[in-house]
Design a protein around this motif. Structure first.
Motif, PDB file in Angstrom:
ATOM      1  N   GLY A  48       0.779  -1.175  -0.078  1.00  0.00           N
ATOM      2  CA  GLY A  48      -0.003   0.008   0.057  1.00  0.00           C
ATOM      3  C   GLY A  48       0.789   1.147  -0.129  1.00  0.00           C
ATOM      4  O   GLY A  48       0.133   2.219  -0.008  1.00  0.00           O
ATOM      5  N   LYS A  77       2.715   4.615  -1.437  1.00  0.00           N
ATOM      6  CA  LYS A  77       2.451   5.366  -2.596  1.00  0.00           C
ATOM      7  C   LYS A  77       3.853   5.090  -3.483  1.00  0.00           C
ATOM      8  O   LYS A  77       4.914   5.345  -2.878  1.00  0.00           O
ATOM      9  CB  LYS A  77       2.206   6.732  -2.409  1.00  0.00           C
ATOM     10  CG  LYS A  77       2.016   7.587  -3.373  1.00  0.00           C
ATOM     11  CD  LYS A  77       1.730   9.102  -2.974  1.00  0.00           C
ATOM     12  CE  LYS A  77       0.700   9.380  -2.029  1.00  0.00           C
ATOM     13  NZ  LYS A  77       0.264  10.611  -1.585  1.00  0.00           N
ATOM     14  N   GLN A  83      -0.872   3.039  -6.115  1.00  0.00           N
ATOM     15  CA  GLN A  83      -1.415   2.603  -4.760  1.00  0.00           C
ATOM     16  C   GLN A  83      -2.183   1.673  -4.516  1.00  0.00           C
ATOM     17  O   GLN A  83      -3.229   1.898  -5.248  1.00  0.00           O
ATOM     18  CB  GLN A  83      -1.302   3.781  -3.772  1.00  0.00           C
ATOM     19  CG  GLN A  83      -1.328   3.619  -2.293  1.00  0.00           C
ATOM     20  CD  GLN A  83      -1.393   4.987  -1.466  1.00  0.00           C
ATOM     21  OE1 GLN A  83      -1.879   6.078  -2.114  1.00  0.00           O
ATOM     22  NE2 GLN A  83      -1.093   5.224  -0.278  1.00  0.00           N
ATOM     23  N   GLU A 115      -5.332   0.137  -2.312  1.00  0.00           N
ATOM     24  CA  GLU A 115      -5.953   0.726  -1.079  1.00  0.00           C
ATOM     25  C   GLU A 115      -6.904  -0.498  -0.923  1.00  0.00           C
ATOM     26  O   GLU A 115      -7.776  -0.857  -1.725  1.00  0.00           O
ATOM     27  CB  GLU A 115      -6.597   1.968  -1.359  1.00  0.00           C
ATOM     28  CG  GLU A 115      -5.673   3.163  -1.319  1.00  0.00           C
ATOM     29  CD  GLU A 115      -6.453   4.598  -1.126  1.00  0.00           C
ATOM     30  OE1 GLU A 115      -7.869   4.417  -1.137  1.00  0.00           O
ATOM     31  OE2 GLU A 115      -5.943   5.620  -1.178  1.00  0.00           O
ATOM     32  N   ASN A 116      -7.062  -1.235   0.107  1.00  0.00           N
ATOM     33  CA  ASN A 116      -7.752  -2.281   0.180  1.00  0.00           C
ATOM     34  C   ASN A 116      -7.701  -3.275  -0.718  1.00  0.00           C
ATOM     35  O   ASN A 116      -8.451  -4.093  -1.146  1.00  0.00           O
ATOM     36  CB  ASN A 116      -9.209  -2.019   0.464  1.00  0.00           C
ATOM     37  CG  ASN A 116      -9.589  -1.054   1.650  1.00  0.00           C
ATOM     38  OD1 ASN A 116      -8.943  -1.036   2.827  1.00  0.00           O
ATOM     39  ND2 ASN A 116     -10.287   0.004   1.650  1.00  0.00           N
TER      40      ASN A 116
END
Length: 303
Positions: free
Chosen positions: A22, A24, A163, A165-166
């Motif tokens: 996760g 960036k 990135q 995310e989840n």
């Protein structure tokens, strides 16, 4: 009727390894990539041929539809087994392409030497996804694994901030065209690094990385906005130190180029493929004199 698909290669500038969890990351699509050509062939099978950049054949097989349909998910070590696994996962997402009235002759053509590590697998997966109109990120996740930043590069002609995310990819097209780009070169380390092995080692050494995540995210943002060569080099050096601590490995500059006047940053899996060098002077003679013959300028490498 012949159909042709193309995907860009990739270089990960920041966030290597941590992108899996996760962080960036800044990723750049390359001017090098891979073509996939699909035409009709003998019924019930695929005649597959893979060409390297110099038109030499590095893989050629005939694969039956039954092998693809009935493939049992298990660890695969051979090139043939890996390809069948990818095609099997593609079949699960779109079974229609293995209709019994069809057959294919398929070729892939790299525009870079396959040992360079610019995305032989990711460009293949994205090309197959384009051909079959399926989600390339799902195909990657179900077959090869990885963060997916390479798929983002395959699909975009501009730099991206990437990135997870989840578990879902967040892709932002960005403008990264630093005024000091003529000071950036990419150097091949003369050996291919296994992404799978590198990722396994990363997870083996993984600790509580919350602080490191925050630092890498800050560095990624700062690199994107950097407007001076000196600041850019400082950020790269800081990034290398953070990753050196996490991976418990010396930086590439410490181990291979301790006397280089400038910055050298690992890209992707540490210990192989390309590194990025940044210096005021053209570094070509430095690297050539110590045995590194493949040195590519920013303008010749990056889209």
């Amino acid at each position: 009727m012949k159909k042709t698909f193309y995907s860009n290669g990739k270089l990960l500038i920041t966030g290597e390894y941590l992108v899996l969890d996760g962080a960036k990351s800044l990723a750049l699509p390359t001017k090098f990539g891979q073509y996939l050509n699909v035409s009709s062939g003998d019924l019930g099978q695929i005649h597959w041929t893979s060409f390297d950049f110099d038109n030499s054949i590095w893989f050629e097989e005939i694969i039956s539809f039954n092998e693809i349909i009935n493939f049992k998910t298990s660890p695969v070590s051979s090139q043939r087994g890996t390809l069948i696994k990818i095609l099997h996962e593609a079949y699960l997402l779109n079974s229609g392409f293995l209709d019994s009235s069809l057959g294919y002759s398929i070729s892939t053509v790299l525009t870079f030497p396959k040992l360079w590590g610019l995305g032989t697998s990711s460009t293949l997966i994205n090309n197959i996804a384009q051909w079959l109109q399926i989600d390339a990120f799902k195909l990657l996740n179900n077959s090869f694994g990885g963060s997916g930043y390479d798929i983002a590069c395959a699909q975009n002609d501009t730099p991206v901030l990437y990135q997870l995310e989840n578990g879902l990819p967040i892709i932002e097209k960005v403008n990264f065209n630093p005024k000091f780009r003529d000071s950036i070169y990419f150097v091949y380390l003369n050996k291919k690094q296994s992404s799978k092995t590198a990722i396994e080692n990363y997870y083996k050494n993984q600790k509580n990385l919350d602080v490191d995540f925050a630092i890498i995210n800050e560095i990624t943002t700062a690199v994107l906005n950097s407007n001076s060569l000196e600041k850019f080099c400082d950020l790269l050096d800081k990034h290398e130190k953070v990753m050196s601590k996490i991976l418990e490995l010396p930086t590439v500059k410490e181990s291979l180029f301790p006397d280089f006047e400038g910055s050298v940053k690992s890209l992707g899996a540490w210990g192989g493929d390309f590194v990025m060098s940044v210096s005021k002077e053209n570094p070509t003679s430095y690297f050539e004199n110590i045995g590194y013959k493949t040195i590519i300028s920013y303008k010749d490498m990056i889209l």
